[in-house]
Design an enzyme around this catalytic site. Sequence first.
Site, PDB file in Angstrom:
ATOM      1  N   LYS A 254       0.852  -1.192   0.000  1.00  0.00           N
ATOM      2  CA  LYS A 254       0.000   0.000   0.000  1.00  0.00           C
ATOM      3  C   LYS A 254       0.888   1.243   0.000  1.00  0.00           C
ATOM      4  CE  LYS A 254      -1.872   2.792   2.784  1.00  0.00           C
ATOM      5  NZ  LYS A 254      -1.755   4.036   1.973  1.00  0.00           N
TER       6      LYS A 254
ATOM      7  N   GLU B 142      10.605  15.954  15.750  1.00  0.00           N
ATOM      8  CA  GLU B 142      10.810  15.889  14.308  1.00  0.00           C
ATOM      9  C   GLU B 142       9.999  16.986  13.625  1.00  0.00           C
ATOM     10  OE1 GLU B 142       9.198  12.408  12.159  1.00  0.00           O
ATOM     11  OE2 GLU B 142      11.236  12.215  11.380  1.00  0.00           O
TER      12      GLU B 142
ATOM     13  N   CYS C 233      13.341  11.073   7.347  1.00  0.00           N
ATOM     14  CA  CYS C 233      13.427  10.577   8.722  1.00  0.00           C
ATOM     15  C   CYS C 233      14.844  10.754   9.234  1.00  0.00           C
ATOM     16  CB  CYS C 233      13.027   9.113   8.758  1.00  0.00           C
ATOM     17  SG  CYS C 233      13.837   8.157   7.483  1.00  0.00           S
TER      18      CYS C 233
ATOM     19  N   GLY D 197       6.791   5.015   8.289  1.00  0.00           N
ATOM     20  CA  GLY D 197       5.907   6.172   8.410  1.00  0.00           C
ATOM     21  C   GLY D 197       6.054   6.821   9.769  1.00  0.00           C
ATOM     22  N   SER D 198       4.987   7.445  10.210  1.00  0.00           N
ATOM     23  CA  SER D 198       5.061   8.240  11.435  1.00  0.00           C
ATOM     24  C   SER D 198       5.023   7.346  12.682  1.00  0.00           C
ATOM     25  CB  SER D 198       3.884   9.213  11.477  1.00  0.00           C
ATOM     26  OG  SER D 198       2.676   8.487  11.527  1.00  0.00           O
TER      27      SER D 198
ATOM     28  N   GLN E 265      12.378  16.577   4.250  1.00  0.00           N
ATOM     29  CA  GLN E 265      11.367  15.530   4.523  1.00  0.00           C
ATOM     30  C   GLN E 265      12.055  14.170   4.548  1.00  0.00           C
ATOM     31  OE1 GLN E 265       7.539  17.129   2.183  1.00  0.00           O
ATOM     32  NE2 GLN E 265       9.390  17.135   0.994  1.00  0.00           N
TER      33      GLN E 265
ATOM     34  N   GLU F   6       9.906   1.375  10.564  1.00  0.00           N
ATOM     35  CA  GLU F   6      10.889   2.441  10.324  1.00  0.00           C
ATOM     36  C   GLU F   6      10.161   3.747  10.575  1.00  0.00           C
ATOM     37  OE1 GLU F   6      13.970   2.042   9.796  1.00  0.00           O
ATOM     38  OE2 GLU F   6      14.012  -0.086   9.306  1.00  0.00           O
TER      39      GLU F   6
HETATM   40  P1  NAD Z   1       1.946   8.159   8.087  1.00  0.00           P
HETATM   41  O1  NAD Z   1       2.224   7.308   9.259  1.00  0.00           O
HETATM   42  O2  NAD Z   1       0.842   9.118   8.147  1.00  0.00           O
HETATM   43  O3  NAD Z   1       1.625   7.256   6.812  1.00  0.00           O
HETATM   44  C1  NAD Z   1       2.493   6.244   6.355  1.00  0.00           C
HETATM   45  C2  NAD Z   1       1.689   5.208   5.607  1.00  0.00           C
HETATM   46  O4  NAD Z   1       0.823   4.550   6.534  1.00  0.00           O
HETATM   47  C3  NAD Z   1       0.781   5.783   4.524  1.00  0.00           C
HETATM   48  O5  NAD Z   1       0.765   4.877   3.431  1.00  0.00           O
HETATM   49  C4  NAD Z   1      -0.592   5.830   5.211  1.00  0.00           C
HETATM   50  O6  NAD Z   1      -1.674   5.773   4.336  1.00  0.00           O
HETATM   51  C5  NAD Z   1      -0.514   4.573   6.052  1.00  0.00           C
HETATM   52  N1  NAD Z   1      -1.410   4.559   7.215  1.00  0.00           N
HETATM   53  C6  NAD Z   1      -1.958   5.608   7.875  1.00  0.00           C
HETATM   54  N2  NAD Z   1      -2.692   5.159   8.921  1.00  0.00           N
HETATM   55  C7  NAD Z   1      -2.583   3.803   8.929  1.00  0.00           C
HETATM   56  C8  NAD Z   1      -3.082   2.771   9.783  1.00  0.00           C
HETATM   57  N3  NAD Z   1      -3.845   3.034  10.838  1.00  0.00           N
HETATM   58  N4  NAD Z   1      -2.743   1.502   9.511  1.00  0.00           N
HETATM   59  C9  NAD Z   1      -1.955   1.194   8.459  1.00  0.00           C
HETATM   60  N5  NAD Z   1      -1.460   2.128   7.608  1.00  0.00           N
HETATM   61  C10 NAD Z   1      -1.764   3.419   7.843  1.00  0.00           C
HETATM   62  O7  NAD Z   1       3.332   8.838   7.733  1.00  0.00           O
HETATM   63  P2  NAD Z   1       3.606   9.847   6.541  1.00  0.00           P
HETATM   64  O8  NAD Z   1       3.039  11.155   6.959  1.00  0.00           O
HETATM   65  O9  NAD Z   1       3.192   9.269   5.249  1.00  0.00           O
HETATM   66  O10 NAD Z   1       5.205   9.880   6.559  1.00  0.00           O
HETATM   67  C11 NAD Z   1       5.948  10.763   7.329  1.00  0.00           C
HETATM   68  C12 NAD Z   1       6.528  10.076   8.544  1.00  0.00           C
HETATM   69  O11 NAD Z   1       7.225   8.881   8.187  1.00  0.00           O
HETATM   70  C13 NAD Z   1       7.540  10.909   9.263  1.00  0.00           C
HETATM   71  O12 NAD Z   1       7.237  10.944  10.635  1.00  0.00           O
HETATM   72  C14 NAD Z   1       8.877  10.207   9.027  1.00  0.00           C
HETATM   73  O13 NAD Z   1       9.813  10.359  10.037  1.00  0.00           O
HETATM   74  C15 NAD Z   1       8.498   8.809   8.824  1.00  0.00           C
HETATM   75  N6  NAD Z   1       9.437   8.134   7.928  1.00  0.00           N
HETATM   76  C16 NAD Z   1      10.360   7.286   8.441  1.00  0.00           C
HETATM   77  C17 NAD Z   1      11.293   6.659   7.610  1.00  0.00           C
HETATM   78  C18 NAD Z   1      12.321   5.704   8.163  1.00  0.00           C
HETATM   79  O14 NAD Z   1      12.970   4.999   7.393  1.00  0.00           O
HETATM   80  N7  NAD Z   1      12.549   5.632   9.452  1.00  0.00           N
HETATM   81  C19 NAD Z   1      11.272   6.889   6.247  1.00  0.00           C
HETATM   82  C20 NAD Z   1      10.308   7.763   5.751  1.00  0.00           C
HETATM   83  C21 NAD Z   1       9.390   8.373   6.606  1.00  0.00           C
END
Ligand code: NAD
Length: 484
Positions: free
Chosen positions: A182, A388, A290, A234-235, A288, A256
Site C-alpha cells: 500500500k 521531528e 526521517c 511512516g510516522s 522531509q 521504520e
Molecule cells: P503516516 O504514518 O501518516 O503514513 C504512512 C503510511 O501509513 C501511509 O501509506 C498511510 O496511508 C498509512 N497509514 C496511515 N494510517 C494507517 C493505519 N492506521 N494503519 C496502516 N497504515 C496506515 O506517515 P507519513 O506522513 O506518510 O510519513 C511521514 C513520517 O514517516 C515521518 O514521521 C517520518 O519520520 C516517517 N518516515 C520514516 C522513515 C524511516 O525509514 N525511518 C522513512 C520515511 C518516513
Amino acid sequence: MNAAPDSLRTDGAAIDGTWRTGAGAMLPVVNPVTGAEILSFPAAGIAQVDEAVASARRALPDWRSTTPAERGACLRRIAEQVRDARGQLEALQRLCNGKPAAEARTDVDDVIATFAYYADLCERGAGLAPQAVALPDASAGAQLQYVPLGVAALVVPWNFPMVTTAWKLAPALAAGCTVVLKPSELTPLAEIALIDIVLRSGLPPGVVNLVCGAGAIGAALVGHPDVAKISFTGSNATGQRILQASGSRLQRVSLELGGKSSLIVLDDADLDAAVALAVGGAFYNAGQMCSATSRTLVARPLYEAFVERLVVAAQALRHGDPADPAVDLGPLISAAQRDGVLARIERGLADGARLRCGGRALDGAGGFAVQPTVFTDATHADALWREEIFGPVACVQPFDQDADAVALVNDSDFGLVASVASTDRERAQRVAAQLEVGTAWVNLPQLVFPQTAWGGFKRSGLGRELGPWGLQAFQELRHVISAR
Ligand code: NAD
C-alpha cells in the site's frame, strides 16, 4: 510538466497479476510545485484488500517453493527493467514529489541497486540456502533452514516513494514471501509505475499485489488475519497504532519511524565541507527525511563562522521547476505538511529561538515550498530541538567538549542516524562509536548502500532494513535436528 504520461496506469489495485479499477473513494494526486491537481482516480475498496490478501495467499505455496536462484533471476529482471524505465520513473518523482532532477535520479538509482543487491544474495544463496550446524554430539546432525514468513503487508510513506517500497519488496520476494503493497495516498503514481514494471517481469500472478488508498486501506491490510508480516515505514503515531493492533495476533512487525538526528562539527573540521554536510543533511528532499540532521552541533570556536556560512548556503538554494538542473530545493509534499512545518517554526519563535534565515512559505509558485530555515539559540528543552519537523529547518547549537556533543546527540527519544565532521578521522570515529544511532557517517553525506543496515535505536523503530538483516525480517528460522 503537470500531466502524467498517457501510458501511466491509474488503477487503484493490482490483484492476481491483473490491474483493477479501484472500488473506493476518489484519490486526488497533486503537483506540490504548483498546488494543481494532476489527476484523480478511484482508490481500492476494503473488499479489494481482502481480495489482494487472498491472491497473495494463493500464490504463496508455489512462490516459496521456488529456488533462491529462480527468485534472484526475477529480481535481476526487475532491476534491469527499472533501469530501462528510469526516464519515466524520474519524471514521476519530479511531478508528484517536486524532487529536483538530481534527487529524482538518486531515488531511481537506489531502487535499481536494491533489487540488484537482493538478486545477488539470491544467486549466492546467502542467508537463503540451508546450512549445516556443527553439534558437539556425534549422534545428531542439524540443519538450519530459512523459511519465508508468508504474506507480507508493505505500507510506505510519501517522502521516498519507490525507494522505501524497494527496500521492502526486494527482500520480501528474495525470502519467498508474497506481498500486498500500500503506497502513500499522496504519491501513488510512482508505485503504480514501479509495480507495473514488476508485474511485467515474469513473476507468477498474485506474488505482488497493490492496493492504493489512505489510512483506512492500510489499517484493513495490516489488520488482515492472513497477513503474517507487517513492514511499515511512516510516522510514530501510525507505527505505534499498528504495533498495538498486531499484538493480539503476534504478527511479525518491522517499523521504520521518525528521527531527530544530529550533525556534529568538531573543532578541527573543514568549515566549508561541514557546511555542505549541514545543507545536505537538513535540506535534501526539502528536509522531509526521517534521517534529516535537523540538529547541528558545532564546536564553539567554529560556531559563529559556521552559522554565517550556513545562512549564506541556505539562502543560495534555488527553488523552481524540478526539471531545471539549476534547481536544488523541492517543495513540501502538501499544504498540510507545509502548514505543519510553519506552525513548528512559529512555535520555535514563541519559545525564544533566534531565526537566522527563512521561516516563511516560498511565495509565488502556488505550491507548498518553505524557505530553507536556520535557527540558533533554541534550548535543549524546546520542541524545535526535540521533535521531528520533517521540513527544511536546521537548528544550530555550540558545544565545548566532544563528550558534550555525544551527550547532546544521545539526549533524544530517537536514534536513527548522525554525522560527524572532522579532519581527524580516528577522532571522528571515536565520537561516532559512542552515538546511539543505527547509522553514523564520518565526513560523508548521507550515502545509503543496500549492503548496510537501515533502522534506528529507541523510538526510531523496530528492526532493520537492507543488507542481510532486511532479508531476515521476512524469514523464520527452522532447525531440523536428525539422528546420524
Ligand atoms: P503516516 O504514518 O501518516 O503514513 C504512512 C503510511 O501509513 C501511509 O501509506 C498511510 O496511508 C498509512 N497509514 C496511515 N494510517 C494507517 C493505519 N492506521 N494503519 C496502516 N497504515 C496506515 O506517515 P507519513 O506522513 O506518510 O510519513 C511521514 C513520517 O514517516 C515521518 O514521521 C517520518 O519520520 C516517517 N518516515 C520514516 C522513515 C524511516 O525509514 N525511518 C522513512 C520515511 C518516513
